[in-house]
Structure formats: C-alpha cells, structure tokens
Scaffold this motif. Structure first.
Motif, short mmCIF file in Angstrom:
data_model
loop_
_atom_site.label_atom_id
_atom_site.label_comp_id
_atom_site.label_asym_id
_atom_site.label_seq_id
_atom_site.Cartn_x
_atom_site.Cartn_y
_atom_site.Cartn_z
N ASN A 18 0.85 -1.18 0.00
CA ASN A 18 0.00 0.00 0.00
C ASN A 18 0.89 1.24 0.00
N TYR A 19 0.32 2.34 -0.44
CA TYR A 19 1.12 3.55 -0.61
C TYR A 19 0.21 4.77 -0.48
N GLY A 20 0.81 5.95 -0.52
CA GLY A 20 0.05 7.19 -0.42
C GLY A 20 0.65 8.12 0.60
N PRO A 21 0.10 9.31 0.73
CA PRO A 21 0.67 10.30 1.66
C PRO A 21 0.59 9.88 3.12
N TRP A 22 -0.23 8.92 3.45
CA TRP A 22 -0.34 8.44 4.82
C TRP A 22 0.75 7.44 5.19
N VAL A 23 1.51 6.94 4.19
CA VAL A 23 2.64 6.03 4.44
C VAL A 23 3.89 6.86 4.69
N ASP A 24 4.54 6.67 5.82
CA ASP A 24 5.66 7.52 6.22
C ASP A 24 6.98 7.14 5.58
N VAL A 25 7.19 5.85 5.35
CA VAL A 25 8.50 5.40 4.91
C VAL A 25 8.38 4.00 4.30
N TYR A 26 9.32 3.65 3.44
CA TYR A 26 9.36 2.32 2.82
C TYR A 26 10.68 1.65 3.17
N ALA A 27 10.63 0.35 3.47
CA ALA A 27 11.81 -0.44 3.79
C ALA A 27 11.74 -1.74 3.01
N PRO A 28 12.86 -2.45 2.85
CA PRO A 28 12.83 -3.71 2.09
C PRO A 28 11.80 -4.69 2.64
N GLY A 29 10.97 -5.24 1.74
CA GLY A 29 9.92 -6.15 2.18
C GLY A 29 9.70 -7.32 1.24
N ARG A 30 10.52 -7.45 0.21
CA ARG A 30 10.38 -8.56 -0.75
C ARG A 30 11.51 -9.57 -0.52
N ASP A 31 11.13 -10.84 -0.37
CA ASP A 31 12.08 -11.96 -0.31
C ASP A 31 13.04 -11.88 0.89
N LEU A 32 12.52 -11.51 2.05
CA LEU A 32 13.33 -11.55 3.25
C LEU A 32 13.40 -13.00 3.75
N VAL A 33 14.49 -13.32 4.44
CA VAL A 33 14.69 -14.68 4.95
C VAL A 33 14.89 -14.61 6.46
#
Length: 471
Positions: free
Chosen positions: A377-392
């Motif tokens: 999800n995204y938009g002005p209400w999202v504060d920050v993005y961090a790695p979230g694909r293919d974590l182990v």
C-alpha cells in the motif's frame, strides 16, 4: 471443496461469489476459523460463561475485494453517545446499577477502553442496519462495527503478500544480523501471532506435559542464535505437543508470522528485549476490541516501542474507535512510538491503524530496494518504505499447504527458515533500526523515529517516497 479456489461449493456464503480467487480463499479461511469452537474465547468474546463457541463474522465486499469484516450481534459506541444510540435502536436502557448486577460476561453493555463500549444488540437487527440508523441521526463515526483485524492484511484483502517459500537448510537470515549489541536496553512489544516453539526453548511455568493456549515461552537461541532471549506466548500450543511426540508438524496459514517478525527486528537490533504477544489467534486475525485490550494491558509494562504488523479496512474508511481510545492512553507515556505495517493490497486507500497520524506507517520496497513492491500500500499516509520482498528469517519445522493463487494446495516442507514477503516484514526493519538508534543515542522512541524519518526523506526515491535501509 474446490481444490483450486478453496471453496466449499455447498455451504460457502454468497458474498464469496465475486471475490478475486486469491482474496476469496483467505477470506473464507478466516470466516470459517471464527466459527470454530474456542474462537470466541480466543478473542475475548466468550459470553455468559460459554467459552467453547465461535463468532459469526459478517463480510462486506467491495468490487472483487473485501470491504471490511466484522463481528455480528454487536456494535462499538462512543460512551458519551450510548444513551442516544440505545434510544435510536430501541434497545433496553438499563441503569448503571442494573448493568453492574449482571453476571460476568452477560451484560448488554461492556467497557472496552477509554471512551468506548460494546453494545450487544438484543433486537432482530443486523449490525449494518443498526449502524445505518445511527448514522442517519448522529452521523457516521459515533457507532461502528467491531472490525476483524488481520496480520499482513490490507484494504480490499485479508491476505499476506505471499505464502512463505522454502529455502535451503543453513541459509542465513536476510537482511543479515547486525554486529554488536544494537538495541541494548530497549524493550519492544510485538502484537502478532506469538512465538513458535523449538526444542531448546524454556516454558514459564516449566515442566508442563502439554501447553495451555496462553503458555509463555523464552527462545534459547537454538537453532536461531539471533532469537535468544525473545519471550512471548506460544503461537500454537498444539505444535509443541506434536514436536514433543516426534510427530511431523502441520504449519497453518499465518503460523510463524510473529516469529519471523521478531527475527527481523533482532537482525537490526540484536540486543533488544522483545515480547511477542499472541493477539491474532484466529487464523492470524482478531477483533479490534481484543487488540485494544491487549495493547492497553501492555502499557503498564513500560515498553519503549510498540510494533503492529496488522492492517484493517473499515466501514466508510473511518478510523478504528477502539484504537483511538488506546491512543488517548498512549499519549500519557512520553516518547513511546508505535510502528505499523501499511498493508499488502497495492492500494492508496488508508488502512488502519497505520493511517493514524501518531503511527509510523511502513510500506515495502521491492527486491531491488529502489522501487515499491507491487503488493505494498502507498500514499501520503505512508511515512517510509523499507525492504519487504524476499526476506529470509526464522520459521517453522513442518509441512505447509499453500493458500495463495496460483499455488493453492501446493505442499512445501520447511526446516526452520523461510523466505517471505510483505509490509509485515518491512515494518520490523524500521522497528529494529529505531531500537538500535535509541540505544546508541539515548533518544526516546519518538525522537529516534523522527531522526530516522528525516534521514529517510533525504534519500527519498522519486515515485516511491522516503526509504529506510538496513545498512
């Protein structure tokens, strides 16, 4: 049962007909789990001494997705408006003394948290019709459903981003464990699905032949050294019993979620003190009332950070009123920050509780760490993005049956580690980074969060937003 869509073609409800297959399978799984014996007690809804029943869940669809899910037979009301709501709905209007005289668990009105009560409907009136009546007189927001909240969910979908995937035995966690004692002295409360049990772990109280549903466990670092000292409630007591008997464990959907999350936090902050509560006991889900009560009880323990990998779409996109009540309590605890997953629907619509201004809402980056993950999800209400694909990170030992289209019914065997994707797992990266900064600088949770968000905005990626990276 349809092997490919997960539907019981005889007894499935009509709302499931037009849902996207991926969403339908998970929505039905949650809906059916709430109907099972013991579900009511698991979310604090055992009424009149009856602890073995289930809960009827209503589902409102939106296009091919889920608009929201809620408990039937009850509504949440802002306490100052309770008398007006009961008058509108022609509900009996008992005095406070009359309500106090009801046996425990049978009163028509029960307090939840600061300024919010549950009103159990006595009339033959559905929740949605009752709320429409209240809205016509008072306007929206004074009474709401008791929403279903799910780990890793999002607007339009109660689904995680992916099923867990197999990795080779001996694979290291990714992102890797940070060196040193980052996070030392910082305590974190993780509201999730509890902790998996491994053979070396300690039980509290010790020496039980079998575990009860609220059994506490302390991880002893075998086979995952970075989890040593993490405490919490068992994810699923039956797993411990099966493992002690040498039986192959069946890994259910959503199981292991809390352990994986704790593992990611510990990779960022190896010395942080972490407690993983089993709040989402029913198919990785709970009711908002149950969540609010858990969070309220946790405040007295003095945690520095709260971590919530949960998401919930709501009726009319209004905030969760129980969570608003908890936020009023949280404001009395100076410097405590709360980090929340943004959700996995790939939508810009706000999900709750991440969309509250006081929350730190975390979206997910793709595997390249330069673009937004398709599910985030995204938009002005999202504060920050961090790695979230293919974590182990740490996961269960046992057999798992996929629920996600197009992999429905595919069998996977896990050996203690998994690869997983979702905002559920980008969020603990930020939580761990905050804890690491707190222990390094002496800042409180809100100060450390503000500093990290300033750094994230300085490295913002056009078309994505502020980004936080583990190293």
């Amino acid at each position: 049962m349809c092997e490919f869509c997960g539907r019981d073609l005889v007894s499935d409800p009509s709302w499931a007909d037009n849902l996207e297959p991926k969403i339908r399978a998970h929505a039905l799984y949650i809906w059916k789990a709430f109907k099972e014996d013991g579900a009511a007690d698991a979310v604090g809804e055992g009424r009149g001494g009856q602890r073995s029943g289930g809960i009827d869940i209503g589902v409102v669809t939106s296009g091919q997705g889920v608009g929201f899910m809620y408990a039937e037979g009850q509504i949440l009301v802002l306490e100052p408006y309770l008398e007006r709501v009961r008058e509108i709905l022609d509900e009996p209007r008992q005095t406070l003394r009359e309500i106090a005289d009801y046996p425990e668990g049978t009163a028509p009105v029960e307090p939840v948290i600061d300024g919010v009560v549950i009103l159990y409907l006595s009339q033959d009136l559905g929740v949605l019709e009752a709320l429409d009546r209240v809205d016509r007189v008072l306007g929206p927001g004074y009474a709401t459903p008791n929403h279903v909240i799910t780990v890793a969910g999002g607007d339009g979908s109660p689904c995680p981003a992916t099923d867990p995937e197999m990795v080779y035995d001996g694979t290291e966690p990714y992102p890797a464990v940070a060196p040193g004692d980052a996070g030392a002295g910082i305590s974190i409360y993780v509201a999730d699905t509890g902790l998996l049990w491994y053979h070396a772990d300690k039980l509290d109280p010790p020496g039980l032949a079998s575990a009860h549903p609220d059994q506490e466990v302390t991880n002893e670092g075998s086979p995952h050294p970075w989890l040593k000292g993490v405490r919490g409630i068992l994810d699923r007591a039956q797993d411990m019993t099966q493992a002690q008997a040498g039986q192959t464990q069946k890994v259910n959907p959503y199981e292991g979620h809390g352990t994986f999350v704790a593992g990611v936090v510990r990779c960022m902050a190896p010395a942080a003190e972490i407690y993983v509560a089993n709040v989402c006991k029913v198919a990785g889900s709970t009711l908002e009332t149950h969540l609010a009560r858990h969070l309220d009880r946790a405040l007295k323990h003095g945690y520095d950070l709260f971590h919530l990998a949960i998401a919930c779409p709501t009726r009319k996109d209004l905030p969760l009123i129980t969570f608003e009540g908890w936020l009023r309590r949280l404001r009395s605890y100076k410097g405590v920050a709360c980090v929340v997953a943004a959700g996995n629907s790939g939508y810009s619509f706000p999900t709750w509780p991440a969309a509250f201004p006081e929350m730190v809402a975390v979206g997910a980056l793709a595997a390249d760490w330069r673009s937004r993950a398709s599910f985030s999800n995204y938009g002005p209400w999202v504060d920050v993005y961090a790695p979230g694909r293919d974590l182990v990170n740490a996961f269960a030992y046992g057999d798992y049956r996929c629920f996600m289209v197009p992999y429905v019914a595919e069998k996977r065997k896990f050996h203690g580690m998994a690869k997983w994707s979702g905002t559920s797992f980008s969020t603990p990266i930020l939580t761990g980074l905050i804890a690491a900064r707190m222990s390094r600088t002496g800042e409180n949770g809100k100060e450390a969060t503000a500093a990290l968000l300033t750094e994230a905005r300085a490295r913002a990626i056009p078309g994505v937003g502020p980004i936080a990276l583990p190293y």
